[in-house]
Design a protein around this motif. Structure first.
Motif, mmCIF file in Angstrom:
data_model
loop_
_atom_site.group_PDB
_atom_site.id
_atom_site.type_symbol
_atom_site.label_atom_id
_atom_site.label_comp_id
_atom_site.label_asym_id
_atom_site.label_seq_id
_atom_site.Cartn_x
_atom_site.Cartn_y
_atom_site.Cartn_z
ATOM 1 N N GLY A 183 -78.913 6.914 -89.142
ATOM 2 C CA GLY A 183 -77.981 6.823 -90.255
ATOM 3 C C GLY A 183 -76.737 6.054 -89.870
ATOM 4 N N PHE B 40 -70.889 6.787 -92.441
ATOM 5 C CA PHE B 40 -71.004 8.074 -93.130
ATOM 6 C C PHE B 40 -70.258 9.159 -92.372
ATOM 7 C CE2 PHE B 40 -73.400 12.144 -93.334
ATOM 8 C CZ PHE B 40 -73.060 12.498 -94.635
ATOM 9 N N HIS C 299 -76.554 10.680 -94.821
ATOM 10 C CA HIS C 299 -77.083 9.318 -94.892
ATOM 11 C C HIS C 299 -78.213 9.115 -93.899
ATOM 12 C CE1 HIS C 299 -77.312 4.980 -93.979
ATOM 13 N NE2 HIS C 299 -77.179 4.894 -95.289
ATOM 14 N N ASP D 231 -80.147 11.890 -98.041
ATOM 15 C CA ASP D 231 -80.398 11.010 -99.178
ATOM 16 C C ASP D 231 -81.881 11.007 -99.557
ATOM 17 O OD1 ASP D 231 -77.746 10.270 -98.855
ATOM 18 O OD2 ASP D 231 -78.230 8.477 -97.706
#
Length: 227
Positions: free
Chosen positions: A14, A18, A102, A140
């Protein structure tokens, strides 16, 4: 042959953004109130005590503990009690739907494929195990925790020390040569390689520091049969 994959999170599965633009600011905004409201909870008491010990301020009152922790957040310090408390604060944010974890689509696709192929998947991150499970449990892409067989954080050792990876291999009960470690940080990969693991660097941003490790730009380029 690779039979297990251990992956980092930030910059690997990720985005680093984030963490720095969503998670850290959220924890900073809510940490003080969380500690004031939950200061008598057993696990919070334990982490407050650990903060005092690590800061070498055994007499620090709650206001000073909060100040110390907020300073560590600003420094991005990999302090175990901070990570544990951040995880508790983030749990509320995830449950409330304030944000989702994320995960790059290419990471999700590869992890799901490897899991289906019987490759054992693990996480090693400087964030607490709780924080790791929250991110992947509220990602997500939905709840990804069924993909993973285990999680490791800095309680097993620092990410840039070879001994940490030896401990992980021992915990996995596998030969180091059967394990691939994925990260975006050269020093972490160096430590893993010294412990006998295969290594692969994710270079998702231009200008990143690279070393002697194989490099890919995304999980789409990873072929486990090449190791």
């Amino acid at each position: 042959m690779i039979r297990a994959v251990v992956t980092d999170i930030e910059g690997t599965t990720g985005s680093i953004r984030f963490v720095h633009e969503v998670l850290f600011p959220y924890a900073k905004r809510h940490l003080a109130d969380f500690l004031r409201q939950r200061q008598e909870d057993v696990e919070v008491v334990r982490q407050i005590a650990a903060t005092r010990q690590l800061a070498q301020e055994p007499e620090a009152d709650l206001a000073r503990v909060i100040e110390i922790l907020e300073g560590w957040i600003a420094e991005d310090r990999k302090a175990t009690p901070l990570k544990a408390l951040q995880g508790m604060v983030w749990a509320k944010g995830y449950r409330n739907g304030d944000f989702t974890g994320h995960v790059y689509p290419d990471a999700f696709d590869a992890l799901a494929r490897w899991h289906a192929q019987g490759i054992a998947l693990y996480v090693f991150s400087s964030g607490s195990v709780q924080a790791q499970q929250l991110l992947f449990g509220h990602s997500d892409m939905g709840n990804l925790t069924p993909l993973f067989e285990g999680y490791f954080d800095t309680t097993i050792g620092p990410k840039k020390e070879t001994a940490s990876y030896r401990c992980i291999v021992e915990a996995l009960r596998r030969d180091a040569a059967e394990v691939l470690f994925l990260s975006d940080v050269v020093e972490e990969l160096d430590a893993a390689k010294a412990a006998g693991l295969h290594t692969l660097q994710l270079v998702r941003e231009p200008g990143m520091t690279t070393g002697v490790h194989p490099v890919v730009a995304s999980f789409e380029e990873i072929d486990l049969e090449r190791f």
